[in-house]
Design a protein around this motif. Sequence first.
Motif, PDB file in Angstrom:
ATOM      1  N   GLU A  29       1.198 -52.626   3.647  1.00 30.85           N
ATOM      2  CA  GLU A  29       3.462 -52.018   4.093  1.00 30.85           C
ATOM      3  C   GLU A  29       3.858 -52.936   3.806  1.00 30.85           C
ATOM      4  O   GLU A  29       4.760 -52.787   2.657  1.00 30.85           O
ATOM      5  N   LEU A  30       3.879 -54.874   4.191  1.00 32.18           N
ATOM      6  CA  LEU A  30       4.709 -55.356   3.463  1.00 32.18           C
ATOM      7  C   LEU A  30       4.158 -55.854   2.807  1.00 32.18           C
ATOM      8  O   LEU A  30       4.943 -56.368   1.866  1.00 32.18           O
ATOM      9  N   TYR A  31       2.809 -55.812   1.534  1.00 30.48           N
ATOM     10  CA  TYR A  31       2.949 -56.254   0.582  1.00 30.48           C
ATOM     11  C   TYR A  31       3.149 -55.504  -0.451  1.00 30.48           C
ATOM     12  O   TYR A  31       2.411 -55.035  -1.505  1.00 30.48           O
ATOM     13  N   GLY A  32       3.682 -53.290   0.011  1.00 28.74           N
ATOM     14  CA  GLY A  32       3.807 -52.511  -0.766  1.00 28.74           C
ATOM     15  C   GLY A  32       2.858 -51.293  -0.881  1.00 28.74           C
ATOM     16  O   GLY A  32       3.585 -50.718  -1.265  1.00 28.74           O
ATOM     17  N   SER A  33       2.143 -51.112   0.194  1.00 22.87           N
ATOM     18  CA  SER A  33       1.564 -49.690   0.432  1.00 22.87           C
ATOM     19  C   SER A  33       2.918 -49.545   1.591  1.00 22.87           C
ATOM     20  O   SER A  33       4.411 -49.634   1.813  1.00 22.87           O
ATOM     21  N   LYS A  34       2.358 -48.318   1.618  1.00 19.53           N
ATOM     22  CA  LYS A  34       3.786 -46.709   1.633  1.00 19.53           C
ATOM     23  C   LYS A  34       3.341 -46.448   3.210  1.00 19.53           C
ATOM     24  O   LYS A  34       3.803 -45.465   3.695  1.00 19.53           O
ATOM     25  N   SER A  35       2.528 -46.831   4.396  1.00 14.26           N
ATOM     26  CA  SER A  35       2.025 -46.208   4.803  1.00 14.26           C
ATOM     27  C   SER A  35       2.137 -47.573   6.545  1.00 14.26           C
ATOM     28  O   SER A  35       1.575 -48.348   6.421  1.00 14.26           O
ATOM     29  N   VAL A  36       3.052 -47.573   7.477  1.00 18.04           N
ATOM     30  CA  VAL A  36       3.318 -48.412   8.310  1.00 18.04           C
ATOM     31  C   VAL A  36       4.203 -48.049   9.770  1.00 18.04           C
ATOM     32  O   VAL A  36       4.531 -46.947   9.325  1.00 18.04           O
ATOM     33  N   SER A  37       2.971 -48.291  10.791  1.00 24.25           N
ATOM     34  CA  SER A  37       3.551 -47.126  12.080  1.00 24.25           C
ATOM     35  C   SER A  37       5.012 -49.072  12.282  1.00 24.25           C
ATOM     36  O   SER A  37       4.754 -50.177  12.427  1.00 24.25           O
ATOM     37  N   THR A  38       6.589 -47.997  12.993  1.00 21.33           N
ATOM     38  CA  THR A  38       7.657 -48.597  13.115  1.00 21.33           C
ATOM     39  C   THR A  38       7.916 -48.446  14.297  1.00 21.33           C
ATOM     40  O   THR A  38       8.793 -48.326  14.881  1.00 21.33           O
ATOM     41  N   GLY A  39       6.482 -48.866  15.257  1.00 22.49           N
ATOM     42  CA  GLY A  39       7.310 -48.750  16.649  1.00 22.49           C
ATOM     43  C   GLY A  39       8.561 -49.614  17.507  1.00 22.49           C
ATOM     44  O   GLY A  39       8.570 -50.571  16.519  1.00 22.49           O
ATOM     45  N   THR A 119      11.790 -59.078  12.755  1.00 24.39           N
ATOM     46  CA  THR A 119      12.564 -57.936  12.340  1.00 24.39           C
ATOM     47  C   THR A 119      12.293 -57.089  13.566  1.00 24.39           C
ATOM     48  O   THR A 119      13.599 -56.341  13.843  1.00 24.39           O
ATOM     49  N   GLN A 120      11.424 -56.669  13.667  1.00 28.03           N
ATOM     50  CA  GLN A 120      10.879 -55.971  14.323  1.00 28.03           C
ATOM     51  C   GLN A 120      11.873 -55.793  16.236  1.00 28.03           C
ATOM     52  O   GLN A 120      12.476 -55.043  16.311  1.00 28.03           O
ATOM     53  N   VAL A 121      11.904 -56.726  16.107  1.00 28.59           N
ATOM     54  CA  VAL A 121      12.194 -56.860  17.483  1.00 28.59           C
ATOM     55  C   VAL A 121      13.681 -57.119  17.657  1.00 28.59           C
ATOM     56  O   VAL A 121      14.774 -56.851  17.876  1.00 28.59           O
ATOM     57  N   ILE A 122      14.224 -57.755  16.347  1.00 27.02           N
ATOM     58  CA  ILE A 122      16.016 -58.119  15.560  1.00 27.02           C
ATOM     59  C   ILE A 122      16.267 -56.766  16.075  1.00 27.02           C
ATOM     60  O   ILE A 122      17.304 -56.407  15.943  1.00 27.02           O
ATOM     61  N   PRO A 154       9.500 -60.802  -0.107  1.00 26.72           N
ATOM     62  CA  PRO A 154       9.852 -59.203   0.020  1.00 26.72           C
ATOM     63  C   PRO A 154      10.319 -59.081   1.660  1.00 26.72           C
ATOM     64  O   PRO A 154      10.739 -59.499   1.940  1.00 26.72           O
ATOM     65  N   PHE A 155      10.599 -57.759   1.503  1.00 23.17           N
ATOM     66  CA  PHE A 155      11.460 -57.373   3.346  1.00 23.17           C
ATOM     67  C   PHE A 155      11.583 -56.640   3.919  1.00 23.17           C
ATOM     68  O   PHE A 155      11.935 -55.289   2.326  1.00 23.17           O
ATOM     69  N   ARG A 156      10.723 -55.438   4.190  1.00 17.24           N
ATOM     70  CA  ARG A 156      10.789 -54.009   5.192  1.00 17.24           C
ATOM     71  C   ARG A 156      11.764 -53.943   6.755  1.00 17.24           C
ATOM     72  O   ARG A 156      11.336 -54.661   7.558  1.00 17.24           O
ATOM     73  N   ASP A 157      12.883 -53.545   6.194  1.00 21.31           N
ATOM     74  CA  ASP A 157      13.660 -52.263   7.309  1.00 21.31           C
ATOM     75  C   ASP A 157      13.017 -51.738   8.243  1.00 21.31           C
ATOM     76  O   ASP A 157      12.427 -51.318   7.346  1.00 21.31           O
ATOM     77  N   PRO A 158      12.866 -51.812   9.457  1.00 24.44           N
ATOM     78  CA  PRO A 158      11.609 -51.174  10.230  1.00 24.44           C
ATOM     79  C   PRO A 158      11.727 -49.823  10.188  1.00 24.44           C
ATOM     80  O   PRO A 158      10.989 -48.714   9.937  1.00 24.44           O
ATOM     81  N   ALA A 159      13.220 -49.649   9.909  1.00 20.05           N
ATOM     82  CA  ALA A 159      13.531 -48.019   9.979  1.00 20.05           C
ATOM     83  C   ALA A 159      13.576 -47.662   8.858  1.00 20.05           C
ATOM     84  O   ALA A 159      13.975 -46.780   8.940  1.00 20.05           O
ATOM     85  N   ALA A 160      13.596 -48.527   7.985  1.00 16.08           N
ATOM     86  CA  ALA A 160      13.048 -47.568   6.498  1.00 16.08           C
ATOM     87  C   ALA A 160      12.339 -46.640   6.449  1.00 16.08           C
ATOM     88  O   ALA A 160      11.052 -46.443   7.332  1.00 16.08           O
ATOM     89  N   SER A 161      12.387 -45.971   5.086  1.00 15.59           N
ATOM     90  CA  SER A 161      11.089 -44.263   4.849  1.00 15.59           C
ATOM     91  C   SER A 161      10.118 -44.991   5.302  1.00 15.59           C
ATOM     92  O   SER A 161       9.726 -46.351   4.407  1.00 15.59           O
ATOM     93  N   SER A 162       9.143 -44.515   5.556  1.00 15.65           N
ATOM     94  CA  SER A 162       7.824 -44.772   5.468  1.00 15.65           C
ATOM     95  C   SER A 162       7.354 -44.679   3.848  1.00 15.65           C
ATOM     96  O   SER A 162       6.077 -45.465   3.643  1.00 15.65           O
TER      97      SER A 162
END
Length: 515
Positions: A29-39, A119-122, A154-162
């Motif tokens: 996910e960090l580098y391009g895939s579209k599936s990640v758990s963002t618990g 970012t997950q913690v923040i 690259p930056f992924r917001d954990p709340a963003a759509s998978s």
Amino acid sequence: MKNLTLKIGMVAMAGLVFTAISCTKLNEELYGSKSVSTGGAGSASDLNGVYAQLNGQTNQANTYALQEHPTDEMMGPTRGTDWGDFGVWRKLHTHTWDAFHQQVSDTWDELNTGVYRATQVINTSGVSTQNKAEASFLRAYFMFQVVDLYGKAPFRDPAASSDANPIVYNRSDATDFIIKDLEYADTNLGTTAVAGHASKAAADALLAKVYLNKAVYKASTVGGPFTFVADDMNKVITYANKVIAAGYQLAGPGKYFDNFSWNNSTLSQEIILGLVNTSTNAPANAHNRWRMVMHYNQSPSGWNGFTTLADFYKTFEPKDERIGGSYPGLTNLNGLTTGFLLGQQYGPGHVALTQRNGSPLIFTPNVDLNYSTEAQGIRVIKYFPQPKADGSVNDDYATNTYVILRYSDVLLMKAEAIMRGGTDPNGQTALAIVNNIRTTRGASELTALDAKALLAERGRELYWEGWRRNDQIRFGTFNDPVDQRPSVSDKSRTVYPIPQRAVDSNPNLTQNAGY
């Protein structure tokens, strides 16, 4: 004592093991895939997991390798069948890496994982101000390394759509993002350095480093030219002065290597940010720092790998204690000395050591990057083990605190900022700051200071601590020829390529120019 240390307990390490088992989708996910758990995240254990990600900074590969091997102070020569490794070390030193290089790819993964976990913690609802401030500092550190090495982040917001691909900050915008994180950390962190937690001093030191390099990160052309503006240099001085006011002190005359010894957590007053290791828990074990250079027949048995360059060694005055020598409790028991290892080597009982073929183990200045013998090349011992009474070493749990940010670096950053046009409200001059360090280390005073002299001084003070590439780029010498790299390299080499698999998997990522 003003030491900031980061101590990761067994509970946190167990959590990290679990994460490693289940992080395949996270990395993708960090580098391009579209599936990640963002618990959810944000608890103390989640924050400890972010701290634990720093342990990778002690690896002789990855971030450390990318920051040191391409410079004028380190190389990894191939010795027969040893250290060939498909040319990964040679390619770093000769600036011939590509987007498929193992260290380029692994470092990208490791650093961006740190950004994501922080970012997950923040972003956790209800996270405490303290945890958010610490996580903000850690995210800034990881992203700083990403921006420095790769030129975009690259930056992924954990709340963003998978289904959403990570956005990508360009170098300028990512730099602003880092500064914002560090300003938040600086405002909300405590003034007291507590083991296991970041402090204002750590945020101030990293802010100084970001502003010092801002001209590089904001340049319109990769590799320069760079314009160092007075406002940025004054920021460096402001943050450096905050660290100075916190009470850190240079190690006294004859004590330089106390900063890296097995009990440096108590001996050194220079450690602003470090990773603690104990005799029972050493998640950031620094033993690879000596094993990567020591010969097979030394104690402990080393991997006989990396060396410095003879021209770099020659920049030291003979009386400069940073060049190394005997260290009490080490040399008298084990035979190993600190600093630069050159000439006949000795083991426990002061026994002259031999090579595997029986000839004397005499380290020589000459070294060939492609075809070295096992005794060629000057070795470097910055960190060193604690011997037993009989001189033998068991370094499975080496107790050296691994240093990430150090006080003398802050002083040299302040000197550089003054030299580049900043003004110190305390009235210090760049030359006075540098000469204070030099005389403390046993070197003679300089009569004048220019960019060449200051870069050389940063090399002598901070060699093999992971800052040389960063320094050389800022001073415009990174692409210059060195021994074993006879030609000028292209300025595109001042950033690494984005790993090709990352580019292929995230349409928001574009490859850096020149790759």
